[in-house]
Design an enzyme around this catalytic site. Structure first.
Site, PDB file in Angstrom:
ATOM      1  N   HIS A 271       0.805  -1.228   0.000  1.00 25.95           N
ATOM      2  CA  HIS A 271       0.000   0.000   0.000  1.00 25.95           C
ATOM      3  C   HIS A 271       0.832   1.269   0.000  1.00 25.95           C
ATOM      4  O   HIS A 271       0.282   2.355   0.132  1.00 25.95           O
ATOM      5  CB  HIS A 271      -0.924   0.044   1.220  1.00 25.95           C
ATOM      6  CG  HIS A 271      -1.952  -1.027   1.250  1.00 25.95           C
ATOM      7  ND1 HIS A 271      -3.230  -0.859   0.783  1.00 25.95           N
ATOM      8  CD2 HIS A 271      -1.881  -2.307   1.687  1.00 25.95           C
ATOM      9  CE1 HIS A 271      -3.915  -1.976   0.948  1.00 25.95           C
ATOM     10  NE2 HIS A 271      -3.117  -2.875   1.498  1.00 25.95           N
TER      11      HIS A 271
ATOM     12  N   LYS B 235      -8.843  13.466   4.584  1.00 29.84           N
ATOM     13  CA  LYS B 235      -7.926  12.320   4.542  1.00 29.84           C
ATOM     14  C   LYS B 235      -6.915  12.523   5.652  1.00 29.84           C
ATOM     15  O   LYS B 235      -6.898  13.579   6.288  1.00 29.84           O
ATOM     16  CB  LYS B 235      -7.215  12.252   3.194  1.00 29.84           C
ATOM     17  CG  LYS B 235      -6.613  13.613   2.749  1.00 29.84           C
ATOM     18  CD  LYS B 235      -5.994  13.552   1.356  1.00 29.84           C
ATOM     19  CE  LYS B 235      -6.972  13.625   0.231  1.00 29.84           C
ATOM     20  NZ  LYS B 235      -7.104  12.408  -0.531  1.00 29.84           N
ATOM     21  N   ARG B 236      -6.072  11.534   5.923  1.00 31.34           N
ATOM     22  CA  ARG B 236      -5.020  11.740   6.908  1.00 31.34           C
ATOM     23  C   ARG B 236      -4.141  12.918   6.514  1.00 31.34           C
ATOM     24  O   ARG B 236      -4.016  13.231   5.323  1.00 31.34           O
ATOM     25  CB  ARG B 236      -4.167  10.468   7.022  1.00 31.34           C
ATOM     26  CG  ARG B 236      -4.796   9.415   7.869  1.00 31.34           C
ATOM     27  CD  ARG B 236      -5.051   9.884   9.281  1.00 31.34           C
ATOM     28  NE  ARG B 236      -3.801   9.960  10.013  1.00 31.34           N
ATOM     29  CZ  ARG B 236      -3.453   9.108  10.971  1.00 31.34           C
ATOM     30  NH1 ARG B 236      -4.268   8.142  11.341  1.00 31.34           N
ATOM     31  NH2 ARG B 236      -2.297   9.238  11.594  1.00 31.34           N
TER      32      ARG B 236
ATOM     33  N   LYS C 123       0.362  14.368   0.793  1.00 33.32           N
ATOM     34  CA  LYS C 123      -1.009  14.588   0.327  1.00 33.32           C
ATOM     35  C   LYS C 123      -1.262  16.067   0.018  1.00 33.32           C
ATOM     36  O   LYS C 123      -2.263  16.435  -0.579  1.00 33.32           O
ATOM     37  CB  LYS C 123      -2.013  14.093   1.367  1.00 33.32           C
ATOM     38  CG  LYS C 123      -1.961  12.574   1.573  1.00 33.32           C
ATOM     39  CD  LYS C 123      -2.955  12.127   2.646  1.00 33.32           C
ATOM     40  CE  LYS C 123      -2.800  10.673   3.053  1.00 33.32           C
ATOM     41  NZ  LYS C 123      -3.452   9.737   2.127  1.00 33.32           N
TER      42      LYS C 123
ATOM     43  N   THR D 224      -8.952   6.212  -1.695  1.00 34.09           N
ATOM     44  CA  THR D 224     -10.286   5.628  -1.808  1.00 34.09           C
ATOM     45  C   THR D 224     -11.344   6.688  -1.520  1.00 34.09           C
ATOM     46  O   THR D 224     -12.479   6.560  -1.964  1.00 34.09           O
ATOM     47  CB  THR D 224     -10.457   4.449  -0.821  1.00 34.09           C
ATOM     48  OG1 THR D 224      -9.900   4.823   0.442  1.00 34.09           O
ATOM     49  CG2 THR D 224      -9.765   3.207  -1.326  1.00 34.09           C
TER      50      THR D 224
ATOM     51  N   LYS E 220     -15.225   7.574  -3.058  1.00 38.30           N
ATOM     52  CA  LYS E 220     -16.436   7.866  -2.272  1.00 38.30           C
ATOM     53  C   LYS E 220     -17.021   9.208  -2.680  1.00 38.30           C
ATOM     54  O   LYS E 220     -18.246   9.384  -2.757  1.00 38.30           O
ATOM     55  CB  LYS E 220     -16.096   7.861  -0.767  1.00 38.30           C
ATOM     56  CG  LYS E 220     -15.687   6.478  -0.262  1.00 38.30           C
ATOM     57  CD  LYS E 220     -14.908   6.498   1.044  1.00 38.30           C
ATOM     58  CE  LYS E 220     -14.167   5.162   1.212  1.00 38.30           C
ATOM     59  NZ  LYS E 220     -13.167   5.186   2.296  1.00 38.30           N
TER      60      LYS E 220
HETATM   61  C1  26Q Z   1       3.633   0.759  10.280  1.00 35.58           C
HETATM   62  C2  26Q Z   1       4.569   0.499  11.264  1.00 35.58           C
HETATM   63  C3  26Q Z   1       4.467   1.078  12.526  1.00 35.58           C
HETATM   64  C4  26Q Z   1       3.386   1.893  12.797  1.00 35.58           C
HETATM   65  C5  26Q Z   1       2.445   2.141  11.812  1.00 35.58           C
HETATM   66  C6  26Q Z   1       2.578   1.590  10.550  1.00 35.58           C
HETATM   67  C7  26Q Z   1       1.577   1.874   9.512  1.00 35.58           C
HETATM   68  C8  26Q Z   1       0.223   1.873   9.830  1.00 35.58           C
HETATM   69  C9  26Q Z   1      -0.726   2.169   8.870  1.00 35.58           C
HETATM   70  C10 26Q Z   1       1.936   2.136   8.209  1.00 35.58           C
HETATM   71  C11 26Q Z   1       0.969   2.420   7.253  1.00 35.58           C
HETATM   72  C12 26Q Z   1      -0.367   2.439   7.575  1.00 35.58           C
HETATM   73  C13 26Q Z   1      -1.437   2.758   6.632  1.00 35.58           C
HETATM   74  C14 26Q Z   1      -1.262   3.007   5.357  1.00 35.58           C
HETATM   75  C15 26Q Z   1      -2.374   3.383   4.478  1.00 35.58           C
HETATM   76  O1  26Q Z   1      -3.473   3.649   4.927  1.00 35.58           O
HETATM   77  N1  26Q Z   1      -2.152   3.401   3.166  1.00 35.58           N
HETATM   78  C16 26Q Z   1      -3.195   3.756   2.231  1.00 35.58           C
HETATM   79  O2  26Q Z   1      -3.818   2.567   1.795  1.00 35.58           O
HETATM   80  C17 26Q Z   1      -4.968   2.860   1.009  1.00 35.58           C
HETATM   81  C18 26Q Z   1      -5.637   1.551   0.678  1.00 35.58           C
HETATM   82  O3  26Q Z   1      -4.897   0.841  -0.252  1.00 35.58           O
HETATM   83  C19 26Q Z   1      -4.582   3.622  -0.240  1.00 35.58           C
HETATM   84  O4  26Q Z   1      -5.742   3.981  -0.918  1.00 35.58           O
HETATM   85  C20 26Q Z   1      -3.777   4.883   0.119  1.00 35.58           C
HETATM   86  O5  26Q Z   1      -3.297   5.496  -1.053  1.00 35.58           O
HETATM   87  C21 26Q Z   1      -2.627   4.508   1.037  1.00 35.58           C
HETATM   88  O6  26Q Z   1      -1.965   5.675   1.470  1.00 35.58           O
END
Ligand code: 26Q
Length: 810
Positions: free
Chosen positions: A357, A545-546, A551, A653, A657
């Site tokens: 991702h 979004k985050r 972004k 995503t 929406k």
């Molecule tokens: C990893 C290690 C330690 C702490 C946290 C994390 C961590 C947690 C969550 C790393 C990444 C995430 C989340 C990533 C994320 O939400 N990515 C998004 O995924 C969506 C679904 O595929 C995409 O649409 C987005 O583009 C992408 O940013």
């Protein structure tokens, strides 16, 4: 056919639940008790369906998929479950008969916020679609006691409050104590020769933590298949250390218990850069070990052998966070069932698949080898062996390319690289949009794809569109039903039939009226929560979004500064009124992200209260973005801001929406925007800015100089000057530095200034288009009509056909 129930029957069950759980009746029950009783009644109906199809799945011996994810973001479930089972009306009437309002009851539900953003929400959208398709597929994750923090903004500063969702949210959880598993941490390995003269590793002196399953039932639209999301909760096997207690050391006597249970306390609120933290490592192994144990056990009970494991089980790894499933399965096969390495490896490889991702280097998970070895000694020895074998193979494939071999290594420089391990051990690797899948195949994992091109594929993300269209925007949904019939609720591609109305002014008017009412509804919310009056006739321009630098919420803010400067220059300027709506959580430790929130806040203070602006521009920063808030925002949006630097947003995503609610995308050629662009055509989207190739070329040439841009582009200079003078008495020197001089030698790494001019022009094009009501409504309609392809039903079908090889139960 789904069984239907009379409202009188439901009302009777409600009374029973109230009596049984709270010793009360409809007349005296509190709203909270009513809410819980409603959920219990619905949950019983779901349980019954679950039991039936669980038995079917067992007797049919279908292959099942297990979707492993550190995050799921279901949001609220009550309305969704009632909608899926066609029980909304029955519940509404049953509640009305006891003097209660269904809408008020559903509004009480807290979000289950067991995820940060896109990745977690995607996991929940997929569970919904899997159930809707009638397939057996289960989620596995952690039952975090505290989900994603609640965000408060005070004087522009984000503060984080704990999210105690279980208080009200536990109504959906079914605790299955009898299926508790043990998880072992630490300890040491001993080699022994077994009776067959084989060398065996014995794990000794470990610490045990119990994993208790708390299952959430998952429904799908118009489907009698109910699946489970299994959430593991950590529990200590010891209660109180009575020896310490007897010595009067009361506090210490409970310490070990707390240390064990801390594992499932809290969701990490970071969604990008990773620091190899011990607690995070323990969380990962905790849920993986418990999941793999329960899954292997279930398989053994059914088939009595693991030889056919990969024919019956697909294990999907959602980003690298669940990678430990790979060495853990190896461990179980070898240490517990006596398989040889090669046999075990073959089975694991045929079982596991991985979705990437992100390509952001700071988000690719790495573990310090020493920490990993100490915490998970047996897994470490297995990963070391995988790495050793890999390096032997790589020596043969790439004898002359040491740099590439180093890049691809599972262990390098004292670090375990989880992405490389995933690619090495998975039968299929996919990205989440066609652009992103290309980048991971040709760049991030180029060395792997050269050897195994067949491993790499794309599955563009999709959304549980019924939630954001049918449930969140019922009026629009009804309009669509009246135009093309209800078929789109099961087959999103039918939305395409709306293309028959692209010249129908009557439809335009109705679309516009519905949008207007949804905007009013959001305006009311804004009035109540932000005490800001916004004009429902202004353009609702939305970026939700985050918060991340890539972004580029900052680009949006700089453009607002530009508009403001124009008004200040010419107060009478005829500009299209705009409401800029933001919502975003920043990771607690992400300084720059918090600065950007602060800038948005202070800019809002200045602009919203400037009498010369006279309400033509408003900025609104909505607190605490969440699934439930998104259900309010998406239907009211007109411009969908998707303005990440090309190459950085894997898919997005929210863009989908917003599109299905008739918002028009203003975005870069990034992630799924590229596919949205392709679907709607140039006429129905506002595309701007650098493309991936441009970014790469500029980086190669080293020719980018934001400093020079400030000197040559008047508008860029103006906004930078504006910022440097402070906003509402606040100075944003770190933002300015990042843009112009840069930290660690790289100025404006996300090309905010580089894309400014193109963005400003795209904004102007959008504003002009908005003035032509027919044109805008047509664009909006076409966006809805072309959104079908971005349904999670389609995405899940692709996973089922091409990756998991599973079929519907019946
Ligand atoms: C990893 C290690 C330690 C702490 C946290 C994390 C961590 C947690 C969550 C790393 C990444 C995430 C989340 C990533 C994320 O939400 N990515 C998004 O995924 C969506 C679904 O595929 C995409 O649409 C987005 O583009 C992408 O940013």
């Amino acid at each position: 056919m789904l069984q239907q129930y009379e409202p009188t029957q439901i009302a009777r069950w409600l009374e029973e639940k109230l009596l049984e759980n709270f010793g009360t009746d409809p007349q005296t029950a509190t709203p909270k008790q009513i809410y819980k009783a409603v959920c219990y009644v619905l949950r019983d109906i779901m349980s019954e369906l679950w039991l039936v199809n669980h038995n079917i799945a067992d007797s049919h011996r279908n292959k099942q998929v297990y979707y492993l994810s550190m995050e799921f973001l279901p949001g609220p479930s009550l309305k969704n479950n009632a909608f899926n089972l066609h029980l909304e009306d029955a519940f509404r009437q049953a509640l009305a008969s006891i003097g209660q309002d269904f809408a008020r009851i559903t509004a009480m539900e807290p979000d289950a916020g067991l995820g940060n953003g896109g990745l977690g929400r995607l996991a929940s959208c997929y569970l919904d679609a899997i159930a809707a398709k009638g397939m057996a597929g289960h989620g596995m994750s952690i039952c975090y006691e505290y989900g994603i923090f609640r965000q408060k903004i005070e004087d522009g500063e984000q503060t984080e409050l704990p999210d105690e969702w279980l208080n009200m949210g536990d109504v959906w959880l079914i605790t299955k104590e009898d299926q508790t598993e043990e998880v072992h941490f630490g300890g040491k390995l001993e080699e022994i020769w077994d009776a067959n003269g084989r060398l065996r590793l014995i794990h000794k002196d470990y610490t045990t933590v119990l994993a208790v399953p708390r299952d959430m039932l998952i429904t799908g639209y118009d489907s009698d298949v109910v699946n489970t999301l299994r959430l593991w909760q950590a529990k200590s096997p010891i209660t109180i250390d009575m020896k310490l207690f007897a010595e009067g050391k009361y506090l210490q006597s409970m310490e070990e218990k707390h240390m064990a249970e801390v594992i499932s306390k809290i969701l990490y609120p970071e969604d990008a850069h990773t620091e190899g933290k011990l607690l995070r490592m323990k969380q990962q192994y905790f849920f993986i070990a418990a999941s793999m144990k329960s899954l292997v056990k279930r398989h053994m009970m059914k088939y009595g052998t693991l030889d056919n494991f990969s024919d019956k089980v697909a294990v999907h790894i959602n980003d690298t966070h669940p990678t430990m499933a790979i060495p853990e399965l190896m461990r179980i096969f070898m240490d517990e069932y006596g398989y040889e390495w090669d046999q075990a490896w073959d089975i694991v490889r045929q079982t596991v698949s991985y979705t990437n991702h992100t390509v952001m280097p700071e988000a690719l998970e790495k573990w310090p080898e020493s920490l990993f070895k100490e915490t998970l000694p047996r897994l470490h020895s297995i990963v070391s062996e995988i790495n050793r074998r890999q390096s032997v193979d790589l020596m043969k494939t790439y004898p002359d390319n040491e740099a590439l071999r180093r890049d691809m290594a599972v262990i390098n420089n004292g670090e375990l690289r989880m992405a490389n391990l995933c690619v090495e051990a998975s039968h299929t690797v996919n990205g989440v949009s066609s652009l992103h899948s290309g980048i991971i195949r040709d760049q991030l994992f180029a060395g792997f794809s050269a050897i195994h091109p067949e491993k790499f594929t794309n599955v563009t993300n999709g959304i549980a569109y019924r939630r954001w269209l049918c449930q969140a925007n019922p009026e629009l949904s009804e309009l669509i039903v009246s135009l093309i019939g209800p078929g789109f609720k099961k087959d999103a591609m039918e939305l395409e039939r709306l293309m028959a109305f692209t010249e129908d002014r009557g439809v335009f008017t109705r679309l516009e009226q519905i949008k207007r009412r949804n905007k009013e509804r959001l305006a009311d919310y804004i009035k109540e929560h932000n005490n800001i009056m916004v004009d429902p006739d202004s353009i609702f321009d939305v970026q939700v979004k985050r918060l991340h630098e890539y972004k580029r919420q900052l680009l949006n803010l700089l453009h607002i500064i530009h508009l403001y400067a124009e008004i200040k220059r010419d107060p009478g300027a005829d500009i299209q009124p705009r409401t800029f709506i933001f919502a975003a959580k920043a990771a607690a430790g992400y300084y720059m992200a918090k600065q950007i929130i602060k800038l948005a806040y202070h800019l809002a203070q200045v602009i919203n209260n400037d009498s010369q602006v006279n309400g033509r521009i408003k900025i609104v920063f909505l607190e605490n973005y969440s699934v439930s808030l998104s259900e309010l925002i998406m239907p009211a949006a007109e411009i969908s801001e998707q303005i990440s630097l090309a190459g950085k947003e894997a898919s997005g995503t929210g863009n989908m929406k917003l599109m299905i609610n008739g918002a028009v995308t203003l975005g870069t050629e990034d992630g799924a925007n590229v596919e949205i662009h392709r679907a709607v055509g140039d006429e129905n989207i506002f595309i701007f800015g650098l493309r991936v190739e441009d970014v790469e070329r500029i980086r190669r040439e080293g020719s980018y100089s934001p400093f020079r841009l400030c000197q040559t582009d008047g508008d860029v200079n103006e906004v930078v000057q504006f910022l440097s003078q402070g906003v509402n008495g606040q100075y944003f020197s770190n933002i300015l530095n990042a843009l112009t001089t840069g930290y660690n030698g790289c100025a404006d790494p996300y090309f905010v200034l580089g894309d400014f001019g193109a963005y400003r022009d795209a904004q102007a094009r959008a504003a002009a288009a908005y003035r032509d009501r027919d044109r805008w409504n047509r664009m909006s309609l076409i966006n809805i009509a072309k959104a079908g392809i971005f349904s999670a039903d389609r995405a899940v079908q692709e996973y089922a056909d091409r990756i998991w090889h599973i079929e519907p139960l019946k």
